[in-house]
Design a protein around this motif. Structure first.
Motif, PDB file in Angstrom:
ATOM      1  N   LEU A  22       0.743  -1.363  -0.040  1.00  0.00           N
ATOM      2  CA  LEU A  22      -0.007   0.074   0.076  1.00  0.00           C
ATOM      3  C   LEU A  22       0.947   1.303  -0.038  1.00  0.00           C
ATOM      4  CD1 LEU A  22      -2.796  -1.091   2.652  1.00  0.00           C
ATOM      5  CD2 LEU A  22      -2.895  -0.962  -0.029  1.00  0.00           C
ATOM      6  N   LEU A  23       1.929   1.144   0.632  1.00  0.00           N
ATOM      7  CA  LEU A  23       2.885   2.351   0.572  1.00  0.00           C
ATOM      8  C   LEU A  23       3.376   2.762  -0.688  1.00  0.00           C
ATOM      9  CD1 LEU A  23       4.647   4.561   2.056  1.00  0.00           C
ATOM     10  CD2 LEU A  23       6.401   2.689   2.582  1.00  0.00           C
ATOM     11  N   PHE A  24       3.827   1.743  -1.470  1.00  0.00           N
ATOM     12  CA  PHE A  24       4.378   1.659  -2.804  1.00  0.00           C
ATOM     13  C   PHE A  24       3.261   2.316  -3.675  1.00  0.00           C
ATOM     14  CE2 PHE A  24       5.084  -0.019  -7.038  1.00  0.00           C
ATOM     15  CZ  PHE A  24       6.145   0.717  -7.284  1.00  0.00           C
ATOM     16  N   LEU A  25       2.141   1.981  -3.520  1.00  0.00           N
ATOM     17  CA  LEU A  25       0.934   2.504  -4.260  1.00  0.00           C
ATOM     18  C   LEU A  25       0.744   3.936  -4.127  1.00  0.00           C
ATOM     19  CD1 LEU A  25      -1.604  -0.414  -4.469  1.00  0.00           C
ATOM     20  CD2 LEU A  25      -0.115   0.137  -6.254  1.00  0.00           C
ATOM     21  N   TRP A  26       0.653   4.156  -2.817  1.00  0.00           N
ATOM     22  CA  TRP A  26       0.587   5.723  -2.362  1.00  0.00           C
ATOM     23  C   TRP A  26       1.759   6.602  -2.836  1.00  0.00           C
ATOM     24  CZ3 TRP A  26      -2.181   9.552  -0.985  1.00  0.00           C
ATOM     25  CH2 TRP A  26      -1.349  10.720  -0.335  1.00  0.00           C
ATOM     26  N   ASP A  27       2.832   5.992  -2.976  1.00  0.00           N
ATOM     27  CA  ASP A  27       3.961   6.502  -3.377  1.00  0.00           C
ATOM     28  C   ASP A  27       4.052   7.233  -5.154  1.00  0.00           C
ATOM     29  OD1 ASP A  27       5.263   6.503  -1.097  1.00  0.00           O
ATOM     30  OD2 ASP A  27       6.596   4.740  -1.546  1.00  0.00           O
ATOM     31  N   LEU A  28       3.292   6.021  -5.890  1.00  0.00           N
ATOM     32  CA  LEU A  28       3.062   6.181  -7.017  1.00  0.00           C
ATOM     33  C   LEU A  28       1.992   7.331  -7.280  1.00  0.00           C
ATOM     34  CD1 LEU A  28       3.111   2.489  -8.462  1.00  0.00           C
ATOM     35  CD2 LEU A  28       4.745   4.169  -8.987  1.00  0.00           C
ATOM     36  N   ALA A  29       1.028   7.070  -6.382  1.00  0.00           N
ATOM     37  CA  ALA A  29      -0.109   8.089  -6.517  1.00  0.00           C
ATOM     38  C   ALA A  29       0.200   9.663  -6.406  1.00  0.00           C
ATOM     39  CB  ALA A  29      -1.148   7.813  -5.575  1.00  0.00           C
ATOM     40  N   VAL A  30       1.195   9.717  -5.547  1.00  0.00           N
ATOM     41  CA  VAL A  30       1.627  11.186  -5.138  1.00  0.00           C
ATOM     42  C   VAL A  30       2.771  11.476  -6.021  1.00  0.00           C
ATOM     43  CG1 VAL A  30       3.228  12.401  -3.542  1.00  0.00           C
ATOM     44  CG2 VAL A  30       1.669  10.846  -2.571  1.00  0.00           C
ATOM     45  N   THR A  31       3.270  10.650  -6.772  1.00  0.00           N
ATOM     46  CA  THR A  31       4.219  10.995  -7.871  1.00  0.00           C
ATOM     47  C   THR A  31       3.492  11.450  -9.184  1.00  0.00           C
ATOM     48  OG1 THR A  31       5.986   9.632  -7.109  1.00  0.00           O
ATOM     49  CG2 THR A  31       6.173  10.273  -9.409  1.00  0.00           C
ATOM     50  N   LEU A  32       2.585  10.565  -9.411  1.00  0.00           N
ATOM     51  CA  LEU A  32       1.591  10.754 -10.613  1.00  0.00           C
ATOM     52  C   LEU A  32       0.992  12.174 -10.256  1.00  0.00           C
ATOM     53  CD1 LEU A  32       0.384   7.389 -11.298  1.00  0.00           C
ATOM     54  CD2 LEU A  32       2.147   8.698 -12.796  1.00  0.00           C
ATOM     55  N   ALA A  33       0.314  12.341  -9.235  1.00  0.00           N
ATOM     56  CA  ALA A  33      -0.081  13.724  -9.099  1.00  0.00           C
ATOM     57  C   ALA A  33       0.527  14.914  -9.184  1.00  0.00           C
ATOM     58  CB  ALA A  33      -1.069  13.700  -7.498  1.00  0.00           C
ATOM     59  N   TYR A  34       1.886  14.773  -8.586  1.00  0.00           N
ATOM     60  CA  TYR A  34       2.769  15.676  -8.915  1.00  0.00           C
ATOM     61  C   TYR A  34       3.167  15.970 -10.607  1.00  0.00           C
ATOM     62  CZ  TYR A  34       7.024  18.337  -8.364  1.00  0.00           C
ATOM     63  OH  TYR A  34       8.082  19.291  -8.447  1.00  0.00           O
ATOM     64  N   THR A 230      11.116  13.879  -7.958  1.00  0.00           N
ATOM     65  CA  THR A 230       9.984  13.579  -8.834  1.00  0.00           C
ATOM     66  C   THR A 230       9.676  11.993  -9.175  1.00  0.00           C
ATOM     67  OG1 THR A 230      11.910  13.874 -10.658  1.00  0.00           O
ATOM     68  CG2 THR A 230      10.599  15.824  -9.907  1.00  0.00           C
ATOM     69  N   ILE A 231      10.225  11.602 -10.225  1.00  0.00           N
ATOM     70  CA  ILE A 231       9.805  10.085 -10.623  1.00  0.00           C
ATOM     71  C   ILE A 231      10.598   9.103  -9.717  1.00  0.00           C
ATOM     72  CG2 ILE A 231       9.101  10.911 -13.041  1.00  0.00           C
ATOM     73  CD1 ILE A 231      11.970   9.594 -14.080  1.00  0.00           C
ATOM     74  N   TYR A 232      11.739   9.762  -9.148  1.00  0.00           N
ATOM     75  CA  TYR A 232      12.398   8.559  -8.165  1.00  0.00           C
ATOM     76  C   TYR A 232      11.662   8.627  -6.862  1.00  0.00           C
ATOM     77  CZ  TYR A 232      15.820   8.884 -12.167  1.00  0.00           C
ATOM     78  OH  TYR A 232      16.677   8.871 -13.334  1.00  0.00           O
ATOM     79  N   THR A 233      10.829   9.350  -6.710  1.00  0.00           N
ATOM     80  CA  THR A 233      10.086   9.330  -5.285  1.00  0.00           C
ATOM     81  C   THR A 233       9.802   7.948  -4.914  1.00  0.00           C
ATOM     82  OG1 THR A 233       9.452  11.593  -5.432  1.00  0.00           O
ATOM     83  CG2 THR A 233       8.209  10.179  -3.855  1.00  0.00           C
ATOM     84  N   PRO A 234       9.141   7.160  -5.753  1.00  0.00           N
ATOM     85  CA  PRO A 234       8.433   5.871  -5.114  1.00  0.00           C
ATOM     86  C   PRO A 234       9.538   4.866  -4.839  1.00  0.00           C
ATOM     87  CG  PRO A 234       7.384   6.405  -7.168  1.00  0.00           C
ATOM     88  CD  PRO A 234       8.531   7.453  -7.169  1.00  0.00           C
ATOM     89  N   LEU A 235      10.717   4.963  -5.277  1.00  0.00           N
ATOM     90  CA  LEU A 235      11.837   4.139  -5.043  1.00  0.00           C
ATOM     91  C   LEU A 235      12.238   4.502  -3.765  1.00  0.00           C
ATOM     92  CD1 LEU A 235      13.921   1.851  -5.796  1.00  0.00           C
ATOM     93  CD2 LEU A 235      15.045   3.757  -6.908  1.00  0.00           C
TER      94      LEU A 235
END
Length: 299
Positions: A22-34, A230-235
């Motif tokens: 769930l954390l990884f999905l949240w990270d992706l959601a925040v990055t895409l929103a940004y 930016t795009i490296y945030t999920p990692l």
């Protein structure tokens, strides 16, 4: 107890489970929103996140140290129980006179000790029934001791009564009996320490607040990092979250070393070790065999 060879990345990922996914999905959601949406709300300063992370790491370290100290004390007390059991059996066979009429008593005292450690294991794990003691106690006594609130203590009291009987029959003098009974005192003290750990858990706040703070920090972390990475945030956010979630889970699992879970003190294996040593001492033809790990977990 989880064996060291089971420390593999995929097992650790499974150990954390859904919170990490769930954390990884949240990270992706925040990055895409940004990247794709207006993001005035994604301007959380990085410096406060660093301070919060440092404070959280100290808090988790303090809780985990206390949890591990409980686990290690439990293991130390069981190590003392192993030594006391071996010494008790040895002194029973060495200090009680070897006569035809006393041989049954000596053997019975040793087998009672095996029943005692198995009963103590079940007592600490809050298991109402302990079938292992049936093999080492007379049927009527096995049923009787189960009626006591503290079954292992009842078995220990019976062993002390048998030593007193041996003295009254002249099979052992008072000095030797006191020497053997000192080992019963050592076992009783070790049992008391184990019961203290079992019956006095860490305060509820030690389990609730670290988990709350870890999850809150993991939610805020990608918001604080996305403007820089930016795009490296999920990692980055998922790796940091993985470490914090793992620390929180490890501390929670170590708090109760007698809960009959994978990370507990391996009581079944320790009791089996005591059983093997004592059965070999009394010359049992086919003593028990050591327990083997199940799925890299030694119970």
């Amino acid at each position: 107890m989880v064996l060291p060879q089971s420390a593999r990345l995929h097992r650790m990922l499974g150990y954390i489970g859904w919170p990490l996914a769930l954390l990884f999905l949240w990270d992706l959601a925040v990055t895409l929103a940004y990247v794709y949406l207006p993001h005035p709300w994604l301007n959380l300063p990085v410096l406060p996140m660093s301070l919060l992370g440092s404070a959280l790491a100290l808090f988790l370290g303090f809780r985990n140290n206390n949890a591990y100290n409980r686990w290690w004390e439990a293991r130390t007390l069981w190590g003392a129980m192993v030594n006391a059991s071996r010494s008790f059996a040895r002194e029973v066979y060495s200090l009680i006179d070897d006569r035809p009429e006393s041989r049954h008593l000596r053997r019975t005292l040793v087998t009672r000790q095996i029943a005692y450690v198995h009963a103590l294991r079940c007592h600490l794990r809050s298991q109402k029934s302990c079938e292992e003691i049936d093999e080492f106690l007379p049927e009527d006594e096995a049923e009787k001791v189960r009626g006591f609130n503290n079954t292992p203590n009842a078995i220990l009291n019976g062993s002390a009564a048998m030593l007193a009987e041996a003295e009254s029959k002249g099979w052992i003098d008072s000095y030797r009996r006191i020497q053997i009974e000192s080992l019963l005192v050592d076992m009783s003290n070790a049992q008391g320490g184990m019961e203290r750990i079992k019956n006095t858990p860490l305060p509820r706040e030690y389990a609730y607040y670290p988990t709350l703070f870890v999850h809150a920090f993991c939610i805020l972390l990608p918001i604080g990092l996305v403007d820089t990475l930016t795009i490296y945030t999920p990692l980055a956010s998922t790796v940091v979250g993985f470490m914090l979630l793992a620390m929180d889970r490890i501390g929670a699992d170590l708090q109760d070393p007698f809960a009959n879970r994978a990370h507990d003190v391996p009581l079944s294996s320790i009791c089996r070790t005591i059983q093997i040593d004592l059965e070999q001492l009394i010359g049992k033809p086919k003593p028990a065999t050591p327990l083997k790990p199940v799925g890299n977990v030694l119970w």
